[in-house]
Design a protein around this motif. Structure first.
Motif, PDB file in Angstrom:
ATOM      1  N   ALA A  98      22.721  14.127  44.445  1.00 27.84           N
ATOM      2  CA  ALA A  98      23.259  12.767  44.532  1.00 27.84           C
ATOM      3  C   ALA A  98      22.861  11.931  43.316  1.00 27.84           C
ATOM      4  O   ALA A  98      23.666  11.169  42.765  1.00 27.84           O
ATOM      5  CB  ALA A  98      22.766  12.102  45.811  1.00 27.84           C
ATOM      6  N   THR A  99      21.607  12.082  42.881  1.00 30.70           N
ATOM      7  CA  THR A  99      21.129  11.284  41.755  1.00 30.70           C
ATOM      8  C   THR A  99      21.952  11.567  40.507  1.00 30.70           C
ATOM      9  O   THR A  99      22.405  10.640  39.814  1.00 30.70           O
ATOM     10  CB  THR A  99      19.640  11.612  41.475  1.00 30.70           C
ATOM     11  OG1 THR A  99      18.895  11.335  42.658  1.00 30.70           O
ATOM     12  CG2 THR A  99      19.085  10.807  40.313  1.00 30.70           C
ATOM     13  N   GLU A 100      22.170  12.849  40.220  1.00 34.63           N
ATOM     14  CA  GLU A 100      22.952  13.166  39.021  1.00 34.63           C
ATOM     15  C   GLU A 100      24.406  12.735  39.196  1.00 34.63           C
ATOM     16  O   GLU A 100      25.044  12.286  38.240  1.00 34.63           O
ATOM     17  CB  GLU A 100      22.880  14.658  38.688  1.00 34.63           C
ATOM     18  CG  GLU A 100      23.471  14.931  37.315  1.00 34.63           C
ATOM     19  CD  GLU A 100      23.319  16.380  36.876  1.00 34.63           C
ATOM     20  OE1 GLU A 100      22.501  16.631  35.983  1.00 34.63           O
ATOM     21  OE2 GLU A 100      24.004  17.249  37.446  1.00 34.63           O
ATOM     22  N   HIS A 128      16.556   4.112  45.245  1.00 34.00           N
ATOM     23  CA  HIS A 128      16.428   3.864  43.795  1.00 34.00           C
ATOM     24  C   HIS A 128      17.544   4.548  42.995  1.00 34.00           C
ATOM     25  O   HIS A 128      17.972   4.035  41.950  1.00 34.00           O
ATOM     26  CB  HIS A 128      15.070   4.374  43.286  1.00 34.00           C
ATOM     27  CG  HIS A 128      13.915   3.615  43.866  1.00 34.00           C
ATOM     28  ND1 HIS A 128      12.619   4.084  43.826  1.00 34.00           N
ATOM     29  CD2 HIS A 128      13.856   2.417  44.511  1.00 34.00           C
ATOM     30  CE1 HIS A 128      11.819   3.214  44.427  1.00 34.00           C
ATOM     31  NE2 HIS A 128      12.544   2.202  44.847  1.00 34.00           N
ATOM     32  N   SER A 129      18.010   5.697  43.491  1.00 36.10           N
ATOM     33  CA  SER A 129      19.078   6.436  42.787  1.00 36.10           C
ATOM     34  C   SER A 129      20.370   5.645  42.686  1.00 36.10           C
ATOM     35  O   SER A 129      21.214   5.954  41.867  1.00 36.10           O
ATOM     36  CB  SER A 129      19.436   7.719  43.539  1.00 36.10           C
ATOM     37  OG  SER A 129      18.348   8.546  43.606  1.00 36.10           O
ATOM     38  N   ASN A 130      20.524   4.671  43.583  1.00 36.39           N
ATOM     39  CA  ASN A 130      21.745   3.865  43.553  1.00 36.39           C
ATOM     40  C   ASN A 130      21.436   2.425  43.124  1.00 36.39           C
ATOM     41  O   ASN A 130      22.191   1.508  43.406  1.00 36.39           O
ATOM     42  CB  ASN A 130      22.422   3.889  44.935  1.00 36.39           C
ATOM     43  CG  ASN A 130      23.909   3.582  44.851  1.00 36.39           C
ATOM     44  OD1 ASN A 130      24.544   3.757  43.800  1.00 36.39           O
ATOM     45  ND2 ASN A 130      24.474   3.093  45.943  1.00 36.39           N
ATOM     46  N   VAL A 203      30.162   5.492  46.702  1.00 39.31           N
ATOM     47  CA  VAL A 203      29.471   5.615  47.988  1.00 39.31           C
ATOM     48  C   VAL A 203      28.350   6.641  47.848  1.00 39.31           C
ATOM     49  O   VAL A 203      28.590   7.788  47.470  1.00 39.31           O
ATOM     50  CB  VAL A 203      30.448   6.042  49.108  1.00 39.31           C
ATOM     51  CG1 VAL A 203      29.700   6.179  50.434  1.00 39.31           C
ATOM     52  CG2 VAL A 203      31.584   5.040  49.230  1.00 39.31           C
ATOM     53  N   ASP A 204      27.136   6.199  48.154  1.00 39.41           N
ATOM     54  CA  ASP A 204      25.998   7.110  48.197  1.00 39.41           C
ATOM     55  C   ASP A 204      26.012   7.735  49.596  1.00 39.41           C
ATOM     56  O   ASP A 204      25.673   7.083  50.587  1.00 39.41           O
ATOM     57  CB  ASP A 204      24.703   6.327  47.950  1.00 39.41           C
ATOM     58  CG  ASP A 204      23.473   7.219  48.057  1.00 39.41           C
ATOM     59  OD1 ASP A 204      23.603   8.373  48.495  1.00 39.41           O
ATOM     60  OD2 ASP A 204      22.382   6.741  47.713  1.00 39.41           O
ATOM     61  N   ALA A 205      26.428   9.004  49.643  1.00 40.03           N
ATOM     62  CA  ALA A 205      26.584   9.678  50.940  1.00 40.03           C
ATOM     63  C   ALA A 205      25.489  10.714  51.164  1.00 40.03           C
ATOM     64  O   ALA A 205      25.646  11.626  51.974  1.00 40.03           O
ATOM     65  CB  ALA A 205      27.965  10.318  51.016  1.00 40.03           C
ATOM     66  N   ALA A 206      24.345  10.529  50.472  1.00 41.82           N
ATOM     67  CA  ALA A 206      23.249  11.501  50.587  1.00 41.82           C
ATOM     68  C   ALA A 206      22.762  11.631  52.027  1.00 41.82           C
ATOM     69  O   ALA A 206      22.351  12.705  52.458  1.00 41.82           O
ATOM     70  CB  ALA A 206      22.084  11.094  49.679  1.00 41.82           C
ATOM     71  N   GLN A 207      22.818  10.505  52.792  1.00 39.47           N
ATOM     72  CA  GLN A 207      22.326  10.554  54.176  1.00 39.47           C
ATOM     73  C   GLN A 207      23.468  10.534  55.187  1.00 39.47           C
ATOM     74  O   GLN A 207      23.225  10.395  56.381  1.00 39.47           O
ATOM     75  CB  GLN A 207      21.385   9.354  54.447  1.00 39.47           C
ATOM     76  CG  GLN A 207      20.155   9.305  53.571  1.00 39.47           C
ATOM     77  CD  GLN A 207      19.161  10.439  53.864  1.00 39.47           C
ATOM     78  OE1 GLN A 207      19.270  11.163  54.851  1.00 39.47           O
ATOM     79  NE2 GLN A 207      18.185  10.613  52.982  1.00 39.47           N
ATOM     80  N   SER A 208      24.707  10.647  54.724  1.00 43.35           N
ATOM     81  CA  SER A 208      25.812  10.645  55.692  1.00 43.35           C
ATOM     82  C   SER A 208      26.555  11.970  55.734  1.00 43.35           C
ATOM     83  O   SER A 208      26.746  12.533  56.817  1.00 43.35           O
ATOM     84  CB  SER A 208      26.782   9.496  55.395  1.00 43.35           C
ATOM     85  OG  SER A 208      27.242   9.549  54.058  1.00 43.35           O
ATOM     86  N   GLY A 228      23.002  18.869  48.111  1.00 43.13           N
ATOM     87  CA  GLY A 228      23.017  20.066  48.953  1.00 43.13           C
ATOM     88  C   GLY A 228      21.769  20.230  49.802  1.00 43.13           C
ATOM     89  O   GLY A 228      21.831  20.641  50.957  1.00 43.13           O
ATOM     90  N   HIS A 229      20.605  19.887  49.222  1.00 40.25           N
ATOM     91  CA  HIS A 229      19.356  20.195  49.926  1.00 40.25           C
ATOM     92  C   HIS A 229      19.138  19.355  51.170  1.00 40.25           C
ATOM     93  O   HIS A 229      18.297  19.686  52.010  1.00 40.25           O
ATOM     94  CB  HIS A 229      18.155  20.062  48.979  1.00 40.25           C
ATOM     95  CG  HIS A 229      17.839  18.653  48.587  1.00 40.25           C
ATOM     96  ND1 HIS A 229      16.872  17.924  49.221  1.00 40.25           N
ATOM     97  CD2 HIS A 229      18.375  17.839  47.643  1.00 40.25           C
ATOM     98  CE1 HIS A 229      16.815  16.706  48.655  1.00 40.25           C
ATOM     99  NE2 HIS A 229      17.712  16.645  47.698  1.00 40.25           N
ATOM    100  N   LYS A 230      19.899  18.255  51.302  1.00 33.48           N
ATOM    101  CA  LYS A 230      19.754  17.435  52.508  1.00 33.48           C
ATOM    102  C   LYS A 230      20.720  17.890  53.597  1.00 33.48           C
ATOM    103  O   LYS A 230      20.819  17.274  54.654  1.00 33.48           O
ATOM    104  CB  LYS A 230      20.003  15.967  52.165  1.00 33.48           C
ATOM    105  CG  LYS A 230      18.909  15.371  51.274  1.00 33.48           C
ATOM    106  CD  LYS A 230      19.103  13.890  51.110  1.00 33.48           C
ATOM    107  CE  LYS A 230      18.322  13.324  49.948  1.00 33.48           C
ATOM    108  NZ  LYS A 230      16.896  13.170  50.219  1.00 33.48           N
TER     109      LYS A 230
END
Ligand SMILES: Cc1ncc(COP(=O)(O)O)c(C=O)c1O
Length: 413
Positions: A98-100, A128-130, A203-208, A228-230
Motif C-alpha cells: 500500500a505504501t508504495e 502515515h503512509s497516506n 482510497v487507502d484500502a489496506a484495512q478494507s 498482500g501481507h494484510k
C-alpha cells in the motif's frame, strides 16, 4: 462455547500451520492482524510450487520457463483484477504494498498534476503512509493540505468534509477503514462527492480489501491501494488499482528495464499498461502468493469474512464494556467498524499490557499504529490494539479477556 455463525473457524485454523505454535507454553492467540496476517498452506505451497517448477524472469525469455513465469504473473494479475472487480487487466499495477502504491500516485500523478495553491484533502484518521507522501508533495508543489476531523465516536466529520469539497479540491485521499479506530468510511459516497467537486480520489484500502467485499467500479474511486501481507499473502507485494484513463495520461514512476517499449540514445518510449509502471524484475513469487491468498479468501466468501469479523468485534466490544477502567476508541456499533479495536486499560502503558498479554500467548499491538496525528488529536501517546481475521474465534476473544483480567490483577486495577 460460542461459535462463529459465518465461518467454520476450526476448519479454517487447520489451514494455518503457524497457529499450532505454542508461545511461552500457551496456545498462540494471534490478534495483530491489522499489522500483518498469517499465511494459509495454499499460499505457502503456491510459492514453493512456483520456485520448484516455474521460476524464470518473466517477459524476457522465449524459453519455456520464462513463458510459464509470465503466465503465472499474468494470471495472478487477473485474479486480483476480479478480486476487486476492476474493469481491465491494465488497471492492476503490482507494487511492494500500500505504501508504495500511494507513493506511485504521488510521483507519477501528483508531481505532474498538483500545482501551487491546489487543495489536498486528507482525514485525521490516516495512516502515515497516506499523510507523509502528500505532505512532501505539498511542500514541493506549494499545494495546501486540509484534514477532515472526526467526531467523538471516531466517525468522519461529514460537515467539514462537505465544506472542504466546496473549495474545489484537487485531491481527496482517505482510508476506507481506520487501522486505529476501526471506523469504516462510506467510500462510495466520499468518492461521489469528490468527483462532483472535481477532485481525484485515492482510497487507502489496506484495512478494507482484506476484510470486506470491495468493488472498485461500484466505489467509483480513481486510485485504490492495498498490501498482500494484510490479506494472507506474502510481504513485499501489493496492488495499485487505477482507472485506465488516468494510467494512460500518467508519467512513469520508476524507470529502467521492462517499463519501456524502445530505448534509443535520444530517448525512450514507454511500455503498454500496466507494465509502464513496473520497472525492473518484478516480485513474481509475491504476485503468485497474493493470488493464492485472494483465491483462499474467495473460497471462504468475502461477505462471510466480513460478517465473521463483525460478529467477533461485537462479541469483544460487549465483553470489554464490563471491564472496569477500560476505554475503547472508535464507533460503538460493530456494523460501522472493521475488526480492529483500540483501547487503553487504566493507566497501564500499552507496551506493558502487550508484554503481559504476550506471556499468555496473546499477540496484540501497542503504540501509535503509524497514526501519530490521530493520537495527538485524541490526546494519547499510545493505545493497545486487537485486530481479528478469519482464523480468530470467540475462544480467542475469551483468551484476550482472561489475559486482560490478569493484567488488571498485576496492576491492582
Ligand atoms: C490504513 C493503512 N494504510 C497503509 C498501511 C501501510 O501498509 P504497508 O506497510 O503494507 O505498505 C497500513 C499498514 O498498517 C495501514 O494500516
Amino acid at each position: 462455547m460460542l461459535k462463529s455463525q459465518s465461518l467454520e473457524v476450526e476448519r479454517v485454523r487447520k489451514d494455518f500451520p503457524i497457529l499450532r505454535r505454542r508461545i511461552h507454553g500457551k496456545r498462540l492467540v494471534y490478534l495483530d492482524n491489522a499489522a500483518t496476517t498469517q499465511k494459509p498452506r495454499s499460499v505457502i505451497r503456491s510459492i514453493v510450487d512456483y520456485y520448484s517448477k516455474h521460476n524464470a524472469n518473466p517477459h524476457r525469455g522465449v524459453h519455456q520457463l520464462s513463458i510459464e513465469a509470465t503466465e503465472a504473473f499474468d494470471s495472478s494479475r487477473k485474479t486480483m483484477m476480479s478480486f476487486i472487480n476492476a474493469s481491465a487487466f491494465e488497471e492492476i499495477v503490482f507494487t511492494r504494498g500500500a505504501t508504495e502504491s500511494i507513493n506511485l500516485v504521488r510521483f507519477a500523478w501528483g508531481n505532474h498534476r498538483i500545482k501551487k495553491g491546489d487543495l489536498i484533502v486528507l482525514t485525521m484518521m490516516e495512516h502515515h503512509s497516506n499523510i507523509v507522501p502528500w505532505q512532501l508533495l505539498a511542500k514541493e508543489t506549494g499545494a495546501r493540505i486540509e484534514y477532515v476531523g472526526i467526531t467523538p465516536d471516531g466517525s468522519l466529520r461529514y460537515d467539514q468534509f462537505e465544506a472542504l469539497m466546496g473549495q474545489a479540491p484537487a485531491l481527496l485521499a482517505f482510508t476506507q477503514c481506520s487501522n486505529v479506530l476501526g471506523t469504516i468510511n462510506d467510500a462510495a459516497a466520499l468518492c461521489a462527492a469528490a468527483r462532483q467537486a472535481g477532485a481525484t480520489t485515492v482510497v487507502d484500502a489496506a484495512q478494507s480489501v482484506p476484510h470486506m467485499p470491495v468493488d472498485v467500479q461500484k466505489m467509483g474511486c480513481d486510485f485504490l491501494a492495498f498490501s498482500g501481507h494484510k490479506m494472507l499473502g506474502p510481504m513485499g507485494i501489493g496492488v495499485l488499482y487505477a482507472r485506465r484513463a488516468l494510467l494512460q495520461e500518467m508519467e512513469p514512476f520508476q524507470s529502467g528495464g521492462d517499463m519501456i517499449k524502445e530505448v534509443h540514445l535520444s530517448g525512450a518510449r514507454w511500455n503498454d499498461l500496466p507494465y509502464k509502471f513496473e520497472a525492473g524484475t518484478q516480485n513474481v513469487e509475491g504476485a503468485v502468493g497474493l493470488a493464492a491468498a485472494a483465491e483462499y479468501l474467495n473460497s471462504l466468501g468475502m461477505d462471510r469474512v466480513r460478517r465473521h469479523e463483525e460478529e467477533l468485534t461485537a462479541y469483544a466490544l460487549e465483553q470489554m464494556a464490563s471491564v472496569p477502567g477500560i476505554t475503547v476508541y472508535g464507533p460503538r456499533e460493530s456494523s460501522r467498524r472493521g475488526g480492529v479495536i483500540s483501547f487503553n486499560l487504566g493507566d497501564i502503558h500499552p507496551h506493558d499490557l502487550a508484554s503481559i498479554l504476550d506471556e499468555e500467548g496473546v499477540a496484540i499491538r501497542s503504540g501509535q499504529h503509524c497514526a501519530q496525528p490521530l493520537m495527538e488529536l485524541l490526546g494519547l501517546s499510545a493505545t493497545t490494539r486487537v485486530s481479528f481475521y478469519v482464523y480468530n474465534s470467540h475462544d480467542d476473544v475469551d483468551a484476550l479477556m482472561g489475559a486482560l483480567s490478569k493484567a488488571r490483577r498485576i496492576f491492582c486495577l
